[in-house]
Design a protein around this motif. Structure first.
Motif, PDB file in Angstrom:
ATOM      1  N   TRP A  43      -1.655 -21.144  -9.406  1.00  0.00           N
ATOM      2  CA  TRP A  43      -1.956 -20.483  -8.141  1.00  0.00           C
ATOM      3  C   TRP A  43      -0.738 -20.510  -7.214  1.00  0.00           C
ATOM      4  O   TRP A  43      -0.458 -19.518  -6.525  1.00  0.00           O
ATOM      5  N   LYS A  44       0.005 -21.612  -7.196  1.00  0.00           N
ATOM      6  CA  LYS A  44       1.221 -21.686  -6.372  1.00  0.00           C
ATOM      7  C   LYS A  44       2.252 -20.662  -6.835  1.00  0.00           C
ATOM      8  O   LYS A  44       2.890 -19.995  -6.014  1.00  0.00           O
ATOM      9  N   ALA A  45       2.425 -20.522  -8.134  1.00  0.00           N
ATOM     10  CA  ALA A  45       3.367 -19.537  -8.657  1.00  0.00           C
ATOM     11  C   ALA A  45       2.911 -18.120  -8.301  1.00  0.00           C
ATOM     12  O   ALA A  45       3.727 -17.279  -7.910  1.00  0.00           O
ATOM     13  N   ARG A  50       3.649 -17.517  -4.691  1.00  0.00           N
ATOM     14  CA  ARG A  50       5.095 -17.331  -4.506  1.00  0.00           C
ATOM     15  C   ARG A  50       5.492 -15.891  -4.839  1.00  0.00           C
ATOM     16  O   ARG A  50       6.237 -15.250  -4.090  1.00  0.00           O
ATOM     17  N   TYR A  51       4.995 -15.374  -5.957  1.00  0.00           N
ATOM     18  CA  TYR A  51       5.264 -13.990  -6.332  1.00  0.00           C
ATOM     19  C   TYR A  51       4.767 -13.034  -5.244  1.00  0.00           C
ATOM     20  O   TYR A  51       5.478 -12.107  -4.841  1.00  0.00           O
ATOM     21  N   PHE A  81       4.108  -2.525 -10.277  1.00  0.00           N
ATOM     22  CA  PHE A  81       4.488  -2.716 -11.678  1.00  0.00           C
ATOM     23  C   PHE A  81       5.238  -4.038 -11.872  1.00  0.00           C
ATOM     24  O   PHE A  81       5.048  -4.724 -12.881  1.00  0.00           O
ATOM     25  N   ILE A  82       6.079  -4.385 -10.926  1.00  0.00           N
ATOM     26  CA  ILE A  82       6.800  -5.662 -10.997  1.00  0.00           C
ATOM     27  C   ILE A  82       5.819  -6.828 -10.949  1.00  0.00           C
ATOM     28  O   ILE A  82       5.927  -7.781 -11.721  1.00  0.00           O
ATOM     29  N   TYR A  83       4.827  -6.751 -10.049  1.00  0.00           N
ATOM     30  CA  TYR A  83       3.826  -7.817  -9.949  1.00  0.00           C
ATOM     31  C   TYR A  83       3.035  -7.942 -11.259  1.00  0.00           C
ATOM     32  O   TYR A  83       2.776  -9.055 -11.730  1.00  0.00           O
ATOM     33  N   ALA A  84       2.659  -6.811 -11.836  1.00  0.00           N
ATOM     34  CA  ALA A  84       1.913  -6.845 -13.107  1.00  0.00           C
ATOM     35  C   ALA A  84       2.744  -7.509 -14.203  1.00  0.00           C
ATOM     36  O   ALA A  84       2.229  -8.336 -14.968  1.00  0.00           O
ATOM     37  N   ALA A  85       4.027  -7.186 -14.263  1.00  0.00           N
ATOM     38  CA  ALA A  85       4.898  -7.788 -15.277  1.00  0.00           C
ATOM     39  C   ALA A  85       5.062  -9.285 -15.025  1.00  0.00           C
ATOM     40  O   ALA A  85       5.012 -10.093 -15.968  1.00  0.00           O
ATOM     41  N   LEU A  86       5.242  -9.664 -13.768  1.00  0.00           N
ATOM     42  CA  LEU A  86       5.382 -11.089 -13.443  1.00  0.00           C
ATOM     43  C   LEU A  86       4.114 -11.861 -13.776  1.00  0.00           C
ATOM     44  O   LEU A  86       4.172 -12.976 -14.301  1.00  0.00           O
ATOM     45  N   MET A  87       2.966 -11.273 -13.494  1.00  0.00           N
ATOM     46  CA  MET A  87       1.705 -11.962 -13.778  1.00  0.00           C
ATOM     47  C   MET A  87       1.448 -12.057 -15.277  1.00  0.00           C
ATOM     48  O   MET A  87       0.905 -13.061 -15.737  1.00  0.00           O
ATOM     49  N   ASN A  88       1.833 -11.045 -16.041  1.00  0.00           N
ATOM     50  CA  ASN A  88       1.692 -11.134 -17.494  1.00  0.00           C
ATOM     51  C   ASN A  88       2.539 -12.277 -18.039  1.00  0.00           C
ATOM     52  O   ASN A  88       2.091 -13.035 -18.908  1.00  0.00           O
ATOM     53  N   ARG A  89       3.752 -12.407 -17.517  1.00  0.00           N
ATOM     54  CA  ARG A  89       4.623 -13.506 -17.958  1.00  0.00           C
ATOM     55  C   ARG A  89       4.038 -14.854 -17.532  1.00  0.00           C
ATOM     56  O   ARG A  89       4.053 -15.814 -18.304  1.00  0.00           O
TER      57      ARG A  89
END
Length: 85
Positions: free
Chosen positions: A10-12, A15-16, A67-75
């Motif tokens: 949740w913290k990560a 942060r995103y 799209f950046i958020y989706a990619a970050l969350m997938n990672r």
């Protein structure tokens, strides 16, 4: 998932979100309103850059941030082993 790992996840995530919202704020409010006069000296496609950011640039940036958020969350999901099947 343990409570500690949940809290780290949740913290990560927060942060995103914070970083991406700051980028969106700077582009939409800063570039489109506060810095419009200096940017209007530069032209993009025949239009002043300040006008472009106020009218279209912030929208393009917002869509890119989605799209950046989706990619970050997938990672992040893969990192914490909570990815979707």
């Amino acid at each position: 998932m343990t409570p500690d790992k949940r809290a780290d996840y949740w913290k990560a995530n927060l942060r995103y979100l914070l970083v991406l919202l700051v980028v969106w704020f700077v582009v939409s409010y800063g570039f489109g309103i506060l810095l419009v006069e200096p940017f209007n000296a530069i032209h993009l496609g025949g239009y002043p850059l300040g006008f472009w950011f106020a009218q279209q640039g912030s929208i393009y940036i917002f869509v890119a941030l989605i799209f950046i958020y989706a990619a970050l969350m997938n990672r992040l999901d893969k990192e914490y082993d909570v990815e979707e099947d």
